[in-house]
Design an enzyme around this catalytic site. Sequence first.
Site, PDB file in Angstrom:
ATOM      1  N   GLY A   1      -2.766  -7.563   5.165  1.00 29.25           N
ATOM      2  CA  GLY A   1      -4.211  -7.484   5.391  1.00 29.25           C
ATOM      3  C   GLY A   1      -4.967  -8.463   4.511  1.00 29.25           C
TER       4      GLY A   1
ATOM      5  N   GLY B   1      -3.664  -6.224  10.210  1.00 30.59           N
ATOM      6  CA  GLY B   1      -3.337  -7.420   9.429  1.00 30.59           C
ATOM      7  C   GLY B   1      -2.639  -8.445  10.307  1.00 30.59           C
TER       8      GLY B   1
ATOM      9  CG  ASP C   1       2.963   3.953  10.908  1.00 29.73           C
ATOM     10  OD1 ASP C   1       2.313   4.277   9.885  1.00 29.73           O
ATOM     11  OD2 ASP C   1       2.730   4.417  12.036  1.00 29.73           O
TER      12      ASP C   1
ATOM     13  CB  SER D   1      -6.724   2.206   5.426  1.00 32.41           C
ATOM     14  OG  SER D   1      -7.760   2.757   6.247  1.00 32.41           O
TER      15      SER D   1
ATOM     16  CB  ALA E   1      -7.551   0.428  -1.463  1.00 34.10           C
TER      17      ALA E   1
ATOM     18  CE1 TYR F   1     -11.581   2.690   5.901  1.00 30.10           C
ATOM     19  CE2 TYR F   1     -13.874   2.954   5.238  1.00 30.10           C
ATOM     20  CZ  TYR F   1     -12.643   2.345   5.075  1.00 30.10           C
ATOM     21  OH  TYR F   1     -12.475   1.390   4.097  1.00 30.10           O
TER      22      TYR F   1
ATOM     23  CE1 TYR G   1       0.820  14.622  -3.608  1.00 28.70           C
ATOM     24  CE2 TYR G   1       2.735  13.547  -4.587  1.00 28.70           C
ATOM     25  CZ  TYR G   1       2.163  14.282  -3.558  1.00 28.70           C
ATOM     26  OH  TYR G   1       2.933  14.681  -2.498  1.00 28.70           O
TER      27      TYR G   1
HETATM   28  P1  NAD Z   1      -7.368  -5.099   6.515  1.00 34.66           P
HETATM   29  O1  NAD Z   1      -7.532  -4.429   7.838  1.00 34.66           O
HETATM   30  O2  NAD Z   1      -7.420  -6.597   6.485  1.00 34.66           O
HETATM   31  O3  NAD Z   1      -6.014  -4.665   5.822  1.00 34.66           O
HETATM   32  C1  NAD Z   1      -5.431  -3.401   5.974  1.00 34.66           C
HETATM   33  C2  NAD Z   1      -3.936  -3.587   6.189  1.00 34.66           C
HETATM   34  O4  NAD Z   1      -3.324  -2.293   6.302  1.00 34.66           O
HETATM   35  C3  NAD Z   1      -3.618  -4.332   7.490  1.00 34.66           C
HETATM   36  O5  NAD Z   1      -2.719  -5.396   7.233  1.00 34.66           O
HETATM   37  C4  NAD Z   1      -2.988  -3.269   8.374  1.00 34.66           C
HETATM   38  O6  NAD Z   1      -2.067  -3.799   9.311  1.00 34.66           O
HETATM   39  C5  NAD Z   1      -2.352  -2.358   7.347  1.00 34.66           C
HETATM   40  N1  NAD Z   1      -2.108  -0.998   7.839  1.00 34.66           N
HETATM   41  C6  NAD Z   1      -2.987  -0.174   8.468  1.00 34.66           C
HETATM   42  N2  NAD Z   1      -2.386   0.989   8.795  1.00 34.66           N
HETATM   43  C7  NAD Z   1      -1.093   0.899   8.348  1.00 34.66           C
HETATM   44  C8  NAD Z   1       0.031   1.772   8.375  1.00 34.66           C
HETATM   45  N3  NAD Z   1      -0.042   2.979   8.936  1.00 34.66           N
HETATM   46  N4  NAD Z   1       1.180   1.351   7.816  1.00 34.66           N
HETATM   47  C9  NAD Z   1       1.278   0.120   7.246  1.00 34.66           C
HETATM   48  N5  NAD Z   1       0.250  -0.744   7.177  1.00 34.66           N
HETATM   49  C10 NAD Z   1      -0.923  -0.357   7.721  1.00 34.66           C
HETATM   50  O7  NAD Z   1      -8.476  -4.489   5.541  1.00 34.66           O
HETATM   51  P2  NAD Z   1      -8.871  -4.870   4.050  1.00 34.66           P
HETATM   52  O8  NAD Z   1     -10.283  -5.263   4.041  1.00 34.66           O
HETATM   53  O9  NAD Z   1      -7.859  -5.765   3.453  1.00 34.66           O
HETATM   54  O10 NAD Z   1      -8.784  -3.438   3.351  1.00 34.66           O
HETATM   55  C11 NAD Z   1      -7.698  -3.091   2.506  1.00 34.66           C
HETATM   56  C12 NAD Z   1      -7.969  -1.728   1.890  1.00 34.66           C
HETATM   57  O11 NAD Z   1      -9.155  -1.777   1.105  1.00 34.66           O
HETATM   58  C13 NAD Z   1      -8.194  -0.630   2.933  1.00 34.66           C
HETATM   59  O12 NAD Z   1      -7.582   0.557   2.467  1.00 34.66           O
HETATM   60  C14 NAD Z   1      -9.690  -0.477   2.971  1.00 34.66           C
HETATM   61  O13 NAD Z   1     -10.081   0.818   3.356  1.00 34.66           O
HETATM   62  C15 NAD Z   1     -10.068  -0.791   1.538  1.00 34.66           C
HETATM   63  N6  NAD Z   1     -11.462  -1.271   1.445  1.00 34.66           N
HETATM   64  C16 NAD Z   1     -11.794  -2.545   1.820  1.00 34.66           C
HETATM   65  C17 NAD Z   1     -13.108  -2.966   1.748  1.00 34.66           C
HETATM   66  C18 NAD Z   1     -13.537  -4.373   2.097  1.00 34.66           C
HETATM   67  O14 NAD Z   1     -14.728  -4.672   2.033  1.00 34.66           O
HETATM   68  N7  NAD Z   1     -12.662  -5.285   2.459  1.00 34.66           N
HETATM   69  C19 NAD Z   1     -14.101  -2.076   1.309  1.00 34.66           C
HETATM   70  C20 NAD Z   1     -13.732  -0.783   0.975  1.00 34.66           C
HETATM   71  C21 NAD Z   1     -12.407  -0.394   1.026  1.00 34.66           C
END
Ligand code: NAD
Length: 314
Positions: free
Chosen positions: A13, A39, A59, A77, A116, A147, A161
């Site tokens: 991601g 991702g 997954d 996520s 995260a 979400y 935990y």
């Molecule tokens: P993103 O969608 O680019 O990355 C999330 C990654 O998680 C993806 O590569 C996706 O394929 C993977 N994923 C989802 N479900 C999965 C599963 N069941 N098993 C394995 N992999 C899985 O999003 P991001 O912006 O990089 O966000 C990363 C984390 O940070 C997330 O948890 C998100 O909630 C949190 N977050 C991001 C932001 C932001 O502004 N970017 C803000 C708040 C929180």
Amino acid sequence: MASQTVLVTGAAGFLGSHLCDALLAEGRSVIGVDNFSTGSQANIDHLTSESRFRFIEHDITKPFDAGKVDFIFNMASPASPVDYSRLGVETLMVGSAGTINTLDLARKYNAGHLHASTSECYGDPEVHPQVESYWGHVNPIGPRSVYDEAKRFSEAAVMAYHRYYGVNTHLVRIFNTYGPRLQPNDGRVISNFMIQALRGEPLTIYGDGSQTRSFCYVSDLIEGILRLSRSDEHLPVNLGNPNEWTIIECANEVKTVTGSRSEIRFMPLPQDDPTRRRPDISKAKALLKWEPKIVLRQGLEKSLDYFKASMVEV
Ligand code: NAD
Ligand code: UDP
């Protein structure tokens, strides 16, 4: 410390891939896990020849064990409102079963764990700016609930935990972060505006554009996450850029950086879209000696080449 093996879920991601880069640069061995739901392989292509990086397509809602690790960063996520609306049940599952699976691994290997979390835990906040002690104002059954409530469950699981099993956990509440490797079509405001501006298409503003967000550049956020992972803090810590922008101001900033003459198109505001969002980062400043350095204009400029290159693929 440098010989540590670290597991990163969500490694393909936006944030996960930057975190892998930073950990590898520090000398760690990294195991990346991702199911590519939001991702992309392109985000980790540059790591294929890196001997200290191993990737497992999996997954995380299904139990897994990649062997002994010293630390786990749980980034997996869907994160953009468009993605988690499309993947509602998957989002609930990754924030519940997925998080528990990573916590079980941390417990088994006596590994540190950083989850995260998100500013969405505050919902449509009545306290402004948002402090960690605020419990939030979340609609538990609205369109964003898949979400928000998954993330709130994750926080409860992480704290459990820590309290019941003594796991060395950390919780970061991330505020809107942007930069290269954001999926160009994930519907988030920076990706949409950058692509629209570069194409000369109208910038789509939802509602009247008076709602606010506070945008953090990715390298600043990753630095904060690394510092938190080395701290003794177990309660949530906000990480984000406290400079607050209306969405109209953000659109104009994107137009300036891209040199675009795009028009503005007003569109309906999605239900439960938070009216304002700004982190109080006093805790991170005091605890981690951290604060963001990159202002929005600079961060957009640093992201420009990436969006230009990805535009052709959208
Ligand atoms: P993103 O969608 O680019 O990355 C999330 C990654 O998680 C993806 O590569 C996706 O394929 C993977 N994923 C989802 N479900 C999965 C599963 N069941 N098993 C394995 N992999 C899985 O999003 P991001 O912006 O990089 O966000 C990363 C984390 O940070 C997330 O948890 C998100 O909630 C949190 N977050 C991001 C932001 C932001 O502004 N970017 C803000 C708040 C929180
Ligand atoms: N937004 C917008 N136009 C777009 C995409 C988003 O006006 O093309 C708005 C959205 O309604 C929200 C803000 O920009 O108020 C941030 O949206 P994003 O999807 O990036 O993330 P959120 O902070 O809502 O999770």
